[in-house]
Design an enzyme around this catalytic site. Structure first.
Site, PDB file in Angstrom:
ATOM      1  N   THR A 204      -6.627  13.751   2.902  1.00 29.63           N
ATOM      2  CA  THR A 204      -5.608  13.480   1.892  1.00 29.63           C
ATOM      3  C   THR A 204      -5.485  14.640   0.899  1.00 29.63           C
ATOM      4  O   THR A 204      -4.516  14.709   0.150  1.00 29.63           O
ATOM      5  CB  THR A 204      -5.957  12.208   1.087  1.00 29.63           C
ATOM      6  OG1 THR A 204      -7.252  12.384   0.502  1.00 29.63           O
ATOM      7  CG2 THR A 204      -5.964  10.976   1.974  1.00 29.63           C
ATOM      8  N   GLY A 220     -13.382   9.708   4.323  1.00 23.11           N
ATOM      9  CA  GLY A 220     -13.822   8.719   5.304  1.00 23.11           C
ATOM     10  C   GLY A 220     -15.200   8.131   5.054  1.00 23.11           C
ATOM     11  O   GLY A 220     -15.684   7.329   5.850  1.00 23.11           O
ATOM     12  N   GLU A 222     -16.351   5.881   3.198  1.00 23.91           N
ATOM     13  CA  GLU A 222     -16.460   4.425   3.114  1.00 23.91           C
ATOM     14  C   GLU A 222     -16.651   3.812   4.507  1.00 23.91           C
ATOM     15  O   GLU A 222     -17.247   2.763   4.662  1.00 23.91           O
ATOM     16  CB  GLU A 222     -15.202   3.835   2.460  1.00 23.91           C
ATOM     17  CG  GLU A 222     -15.281   3.752   0.958  1.00 23.91           C
ATOM     18  CD  GLU A 222     -15.460   5.106   0.279  1.00 23.91           C
ATOM     19  OE1 GLU A 222     -14.664   6.025   0.557  1.00 23.91           O
ATOM     20  OE2 GLU A 222     -16.404   5.253  -0.509  1.00 23.91           O
ATOM     21  N   ASP A 344     -21.101   5.018  -5.535  1.00 22.21           N
ATOM     22  CA  ASP A 344     -19.849   5.699  -5.176  1.00 22.21           C
ATOM     23  C   ASP A 344     -19.425   6.680  -6.270  1.00 22.21           C
ATOM     24  O   ASP A 344     -18.244   6.889  -6.523  1.00 22.21           O
ATOM     25  CB  ASP A 344     -18.733   4.682  -4.893  1.00 22.21           C
ATOM     26  CG  ASP A 344     -17.465   5.328  -4.322  1.00 22.21           C
ATOM     27  OD1 ASP A 344     -17.553   6.446  -3.778  1.00 22.21           O
ATOM     28  OD2 ASP A 344     -16.390   4.716  -4.441  1.00 22.21           O
ATOM     29  N   CYS A 651      -9.109  -6.934   5.053  1.00 24.30           N
ATOM     30  CA  CYS A 651      -7.696  -6.943   4.649  1.00 24.30           C
ATOM     31  C   CYS A 651      -7.460  -6.591   3.173  1.00 24.30           C
ATOM     32  O   CYS A 651      -6.417  -6.043   2.815  1.00 24.30           O
ATOM     33  CB  CYS A 651      -7.074  -8.322   4.903  1.00 24.30           C
ATOM     34  SG  CYS A 651      -7.542  -9.067   6.477  1.00 24.30           S
ATOM     35  N   CYS A 654      -6.131  -3.313   1.448  1.00 22.07           N
ATOM     36  CA  CYS A 654      -4.710  -2.975   1.489  1.00 22.07           C
ATOM     37  C   CYS A 654      -3.861  -4.055   0.820  1.00 22.07           C
ATOM     38  O   CYS A 654      -2.988  -3.762   0.016  1.00 22.07           O
ATOM     39  CB  CYS A 654      -4.250  -2.816   2.926  1.00 22.07           C
ATOM     40  SG  CYS A 654      -5.273  -1.678   3.853  1.00 22.07           S
TER      41      CYS A 654
HETATM   42 CA    CA Z   1     -15.738   6.867  -2.232  1.00 18.46          CA
END
Ligand code: CA
Length: 743
Positions: A204, A220, A222, A344, A651, A654
């Site tokens: 991205t 990626g 995660e 994170d 789900c 998103c």
């Molecule tokens: Ca992250």
């Protein structure tokens, strides 16, 4: 009543709080795949996109151009242009606009050179516009498989291109690095940057260019990947070097010597099977003064260190700032912002280069506000830590010890045994949205967020002592499936969630001024020599603030949420300001939030402003969310509870927590009869994959799909009852529900 108080305020805080970053696997059939159209373009001197190192280094000679991702190699996002200033800004108006053909998030910073603007939109589509008139010159769609949406942590976004020696460089979502002819948009070369196609790698971030090379990382972590950054020859696309940020399979030789020392800081065999993480998904900065490259590395994979590296260790080079030799990829120094990252707390946030007077001496420094809440000032040559003041509320650590350079963790907030609300949450005190640096004023303008998360170890690990990697979903080691229940069972103890644009002194840690945003997830920042700071916010407001006082001097309602940073440039004798609109990205909690996209829907536009610009945007009709009556069928509480866990695992990233969409991805409570009838075909067979809703038949079965369907219907029914004022009917046994709309 202040909206941040009371039950509704608490719900908002809860929803804003936990940021697990959601991607958007939407069903918006709005992305028209266009081939590269070679309308062609030529600047006055006949050259298009002819940027090289010297032009970027000597940017002061051409203040009207924005030559690199953060304007120059120093990435301070501070423009010397002054036509738009504290006085004239009140005449700022819309000069031209383009509908970018998407309802997904937009995050790019355009590059403008010699009258041509190059930018990206959702699905890695590239556009070239005449920067003065807005005329489309060419566009390029890399034709990323729309099912790729499922592989994204945080939407199908792209943060921009690099322009160099007549070419435009794009990192596509699916991991390809593509070089385009800057005049025509035609492909010059294309390479695959992904080392393992069985893993959910993606790109991205914007490539960076210097010394004849293109530098690119990926995302990626995660899902479980191993991080690295690669350098390619800009002319040929040939791989020049690759630096891995974490060690790999210990039975194999280390790819480069730095990994030998790094491997000593890891334990067990989980990390390399998961990938380890440390992805380089945003910050890559070239420093021409010391001829070195700085990268910021991401979180661990999985996030939880007890699972990832059960014997302890710092887990190098997670959450680190690393200086590399740009020609060879060898490491010169590293500084780890969050040893043994457990939250994170990526250090991928934007890095800026500056020279500041520190303790009476001029120091060439780099500046970063990573997610962990501390603002780092490092000596660029040596990596020495010079300052590390908190720039936002921090509870996970008390301070950074300046002798050891290490944060001092707060033992009371260990979540190994007991879930804990912690600040910052995984969204960080600062996301990817870039800050701006006023070097002369000694001020950094940061889009900050106070967004706590409830951290809880995964039930699977608590119950069995093991944690298996599921290639089909997030594998972060936290309990996602019961997330809403954890929130409901634990009243937040942290400061309320919200966002603020702050003017921060990185040397003293003082906040000179701050402006509150209505929601935590807002746009990046631009500062100018005109005395202004520009930011767009989630509520749709694009505003100019006095950079000395924070006083709001101008605002424009875009009627949609904003994440992208503004930028400015000049063509002829006119200064312009450009901004992409459209929210979403890593936010899965916008469903009940005071955002413009929740109110009006998401509008993916490019807006360009100038003094005296007179275009207006029509105020859209508010979105009416009328939840249809649900056919609840025979599902019992146990089915619905099982569906809730599956929904949250597969789900919610998103479609939103509690099945409430934030405004860019279809709200599943509103599904039509026709869509309900084809639910299994959508979820299991992927019949809507061509419009961005990937199938999950590889990881879910018919019983799973049925349970998820029951959960969505139950949630819809619950919120419908609330909307109709039937509070009793809305109270269900399978969940302690936060209130629905209208309460
Ligand atoms: Ca992250």
């Amino acid at each position: 009543m202040n909206s941040e108080h009371g039950y509704k305020g608490r719900l908002r805080r809860i929803l804003m709080a936990a940021v697990l970053s959601g991607s958007i696997a939407g069903c918006t059939p709005d992305e028209q795949a266009g081939d590269a159209t070679a309308a062609g373009v030529q600047a006055d001197n006949g050259a298009v996109g002819e940027i090289d190192d010297q032009r970027i280094i000597k940017h002061a000679d051409e203040p009207g151009n924005w030559l690199a991702h953060g304007r120059t190699y120093d990435e301070r996002r501070f423009s010397p242009l002054t036509q738009i200033d504290r006085t004239s800004v009140r005449r700022l108006g819309l000069a031209w606009q383009q509908d970018m053909g998407t309802r997904r998030a937009q995050e790019a910073t355009p590059i403008v050179v010699d009258g041509v603007m190059f930018l990206t939109s959702a699905w890695s589509r590239v556009f070239a516009f005449d920067a003065a008139s807005g005329k489309l010159l060419w566009q390029f769609d890399p034709q990323v498989d729309r099912a790729w949406s499922r592989r994204m942590c945080c939407d199908v976004v792209n943060r921009g291109v690099a322009v160099y020696r007549g070419r435009v460089y794009l990192g596509a979502l699916d991991g390809r690095l593509i070089a385009l002819n800057a005049a025509s948009g035609e492909v010059a070369w294309e390479v695959d940057t992904v080392i393992d196609r069985d893993r959910f790698y993606s790109i991205t971030g914007a490539p960076r260019v210097a010394r004849g090379k293109v530098f690119i990382g990926n995302g990626g972590a995660e899902f479980g990947v191993r991080g690295y950054v690669s350098a390619y020859d800009a002319a040929s696309g040939e791989l020049a070097w690759r630096f891995y940020t974490v060690p790999g399979d210990p039975s194999q030789p280390h790819e480069h010597p730095e990994l030998e020392a790094a491997a000593a800081t890891w334990s067990g065999d989980v990390y390399w099977k998961f990938g380890g993480g440390g992805t380089v998904w945003d910050a890559i900065v070239y420093d021409p003064e010391f001829e070195q490259l700085y990268i910021g590395t991401g979180n661990g994979s999985p996030w939880t260190r007890a699972i990832r590296s059960p014997g302890g260790g710092d887990n190098l080079f997670l959450s680190s700032i690393i200086a590399l030799d740009p020609d060879t990829g060898r490491m010169r120094w590293h500084y780890q912002t969050t040893p043994a990252d457990n939250w994170d707390y990526t250090a991928t946030q934007h890095i800026a280069l500056a020279e500041l007077t520190i303790d009476g001496k001029p120091r060439k420094v780099l500046l970063q506000a990573p997610k962990n809440g501390f603002f780092y000032v490092l000596d660029r040559l040596t990596g020495e830590l010079l300052r590390a003041h908190p720039y936002s509320a921090v509870t996970w650590a008390t301070h950074v010890d300046m002798q050891s350079g290490r944060p001092v963790e707060n033992p009371d907030l260990s979540y190994l045994e007991q879930e804990q609300w912690i600040l910052p949450g995984s969204a960080g005190a600062h996301g990817w949205q870039p800050m701006a640096v006023d070097q002369d004023g000694g001020t950094v303008f940061i889009p900050t967020q106070e967004s706590p998360l409830i951290f809880a170890m995964a039930d699977e690990w608590k119950n069995t002592g093991t944690y298996a990697r599921d290639p089909g979903r997030w594998n972060n080691g936290l309990e996602l499936g019961r997330f809403a229940q954890l929130v409901a069972a634990n009243a937040p103890t942290q400061p309320q969630a919200g966002g603020a644009l702050i003017a921060f002194d990185p040397l003293t840690g003082k906040v000179k001024w701050s402006v509150r945003n209505a929601y935590y997830w807002n746009g990046g920042v631009l500062a100018t020599a005109g005395g202004l700071v520009f930011q767009g916010d989630a509520a749709g407001k694009f505003a100019a603030y006095d950079k000395e006082t924070g006083e709001e001097l101008w605002q424009f309602d875009t009627y949609t949420s904003i994440l992208a940073p503004p930028m400015t440039y000049q063509v002829g004798d006119v200064q312009y300001l450009a901004l992409l609109t459209g929210g979403g990205g890593g936010d899965m909690f916008g469903g009940e939030a005071p955002t413009a996209m929740a109110r009006y829907g998401n509008q993916g536009r490019l807006l360009v402003f100038k003094l005296g610009g007179g275009l207006t945007l029509e105020q859209p009709q508010p979105v009416r969310k009328v939840i249809p009556e649900q056919e609840l069928g025979e599902a019992g509480d146990a089915d619905i509870a099982a569906g809730e866990v599956l929904y949250n695992n597969y789900c919610a990233m998103c479609h939103g927590l509690l099945a409430r969409s934030g405004g860019s991805i279809p709200d599943l409570r509103l599904l039509s009869k026709e869509r309900h009838a084809m639910f299994d075909a959508i979820v299991l067979e992927g019949v809507l994959a061509p419009v961005g809703m990937a199938g999950f038949g590889d990881v879910l079965n018919a019983a799973d799909s049925g349970a998820i369907h029951s959960y969505i219907r139950a949630r819809a029914d619950q919120d419908r009852a609330h909307a109709l004022g039937d509070i009793e009917a809305a109270r269900m046994t399978w969940q302690t529900p936060p209130p629905g709309p209208g309460e």
